[in-house]
Design an enzyme around this catalytic site. Structure first.
Site, PDB file in Angstrom:
ATOM      1  N   CYS A  67       0.267  13.938  19.665  1.00 14.87           N
ATOM      2  CA  CYS A  67       0.056  14.462  18.318  1.00 14.87           C
ATOM      3  C   CYS A  67       0.886  15.736  18.165  1.00 14.87           C
ATOM      4  O   CYS A  67       0.777  16.654  18.984  1.00 14.87           O
ATOM      5  CB  CYS A  67      -1.422  14.758  18.090  1.00 14.87           C
ATOM      6  SG  CYS A  67      -1.747  15.552  16.494  1.00 14.87           S
TER       7      CYS A  67
ATOM      8  N   CYS B 119       1.816   1.782  12.559  1.00 13.27           N
ATOM      9  CA  CYS B 119       3.035   2.221  11.872  1.00 13.27           C
ATOM     10  C   CYS B 119       2.893   3.739  11.693  1.00 13.27           C
ATOM     11  O   CYS B 119       2.095   4.204  10.881  1.00 13.27           O
ATOM     12  CB  CYS B 119       3.112   1.501  10.531  1.00 13.27           C
ATOM     13  SG  CYS B 119       4.602   1.839   9.609  1.00 13.27           S
TER      14      CYS B 119
ATOM     15  N   CYS C  82      -7.726  16.318  16.048  1.00 12.84           N
ATOM     16  CA  CYS C  82      -7.499  17.310  14.985  1.00 12.84           C
ATOM     17  C   CYS C  82      -7.597  16.716  13.589  1.00 12.84           C
ATOM     18  O   CYS C  82      -7.487  17.445  12.600  1.00 12.84           O
ATOM     19  CB  CYS C  82      -6.150  17.994  15.178  1.00 12.84           C
ATOM     20  SG  CYS C  82      -4.736  16.956  14.772  1.00 12.84           S
TER      21      CYS C  82
ATOM     22  N   CYS D 235      -1.668  18.838  17.728  1.00 14.01           N
ATOM     23  CA  CYS D 235      -2.607  19.318  18.748  1.00 14.01           C
ATOM     24  C   CYS D 235      -2.285  18.877  20.163  1.00 14.01           C
ATOM     25  O   CYS D 235      -2.975  19.278  21.103  1.00 14.01           O
ATOM     26  CB  CYS D 235      -4.035  18.918  18.385  1.00 14.01           C
ATOM     27  SG  CYS D 235      -4.441  17.195  18.743  1.00 14.01           S
TER      28      CYS D 235
ATOM     29  N   CYS E 259      -5.387  11.276  14.217  1.00 20.09           N
ATOM     30  CA  CYS E 259      -5.648  11.851  15.531  1.00 20.09           C
ATOM     31  C   CYS E 259      -7.140  12.158  15.616  1.00 20.09           C
ATOM     32  O   CYS E 259      -7.685  12.834  14.752  1.00 20.09           O
ATOM     33  CB  CYS E 259      -4.833  13.126  15.718  1.00 20.09           C
ATOM     34  SG  CYS E 259      -5.280  14.026  17.223  1.00 20.09           S
TER      35      CYS E 259
HETATM   36 FE    FE Z   1      -4.007  15.960  16.770  1.00 18.76          FE
END
Ligand code: FE
Length: 132
Positions: free
Chosen positions: A48, A120, A100, A51, A97
């Protein structure tokens, strides 16, 4: 994933680029074929961008022809979350995610074996850690 990250928009703006904020926090979409991880074939783990949470392995990346990095599975079902997205005239499933809450992209049930899924994902929502 018990260590959820909660930040205000102002806090995210200090960490993210304008384009990352637009996609990750405002559920935007990067222009197809523009992302740095679309035609990208290194071995490692996609993280991510907000984060650092581990999201997708290069082992599950495939050429979807869509213009966005595509994966047939997440690293772990604990690391990503999905939510219904009715912002267009058709219903889609948003991928976020799990740590976060950042918007990553969408998942569709037209991917390759073994899962039949196609995550995607916007390049701008991702980081990358190369592995041997
Ligand atoms: Fe994240």
């Amino acid at each position: 994933m018990s260590d959820k990250i909660l930040k205000t928009d102002d806090e995210w703006k200090r960490i993210l680029t304008e384009e990352q904020f637009r996609v990750l926090r405002e559920k935007g979409t990067e222009t197809p074929n523009s992302g740095k991880y679309y035609r990208f074939h290194k071995h490692g783990v996609f993280l991510c961008a907000a984060c650092g949470n581990e999201l997708f392995s290069s082992e599950t990346k495939f050429e979807s022809g869509t213009g966005w990095p595509s994966f047939w599975a997440a690293v772990s079902s604990d690391n990503v979350e999905t939510a219904p997205d009715r912002s267009l005239d058709r219903e889609r499933t948003e991928v976020l995610c799990a740590r976060c809450g950042g918007h990553l992209g969408h998942v569709f049930a037209d991917g390759p074996e073994p899962t039949g899924m196609r995550y995607c994902i916007n390049s701008v929502s991702l980081g990358f850690r190369e592995e041997e």
